[in-house]
Design a protein around this motif. Sequence first.
Motif: not given
Length: 81
Positions: A33-48
């Motif tokens: 469920r990472a990066a599936s709510a507000c989307g603020a972490c999308h870039d960081c999650a994708r990078e990791v």
Amino acid sequence: MIVCLCHRVSDRDIRRAVAEGTRNFEVLQDETRAASACGACHDCAREVFNEAVSTHLALPVQMMEPLAQTRRVIQLASVAA
């Protein structure tokens, strides 16, 4: 570190998912469920995720075998429960 505050997904959770065989970011989102709510972490999650995939693909096949076995045991245990 916590990557996704909405769902409390850490970088370790993402790396673990990759070690267990996840190779698609959308699948990672479904599983964690990472990066599936507000989307603020999308870039960081994708990078990791991208870093974990590139690191994991560099491992010799012999080192990946036990990880695949562990995932199968966990899946079987989940089905049996």
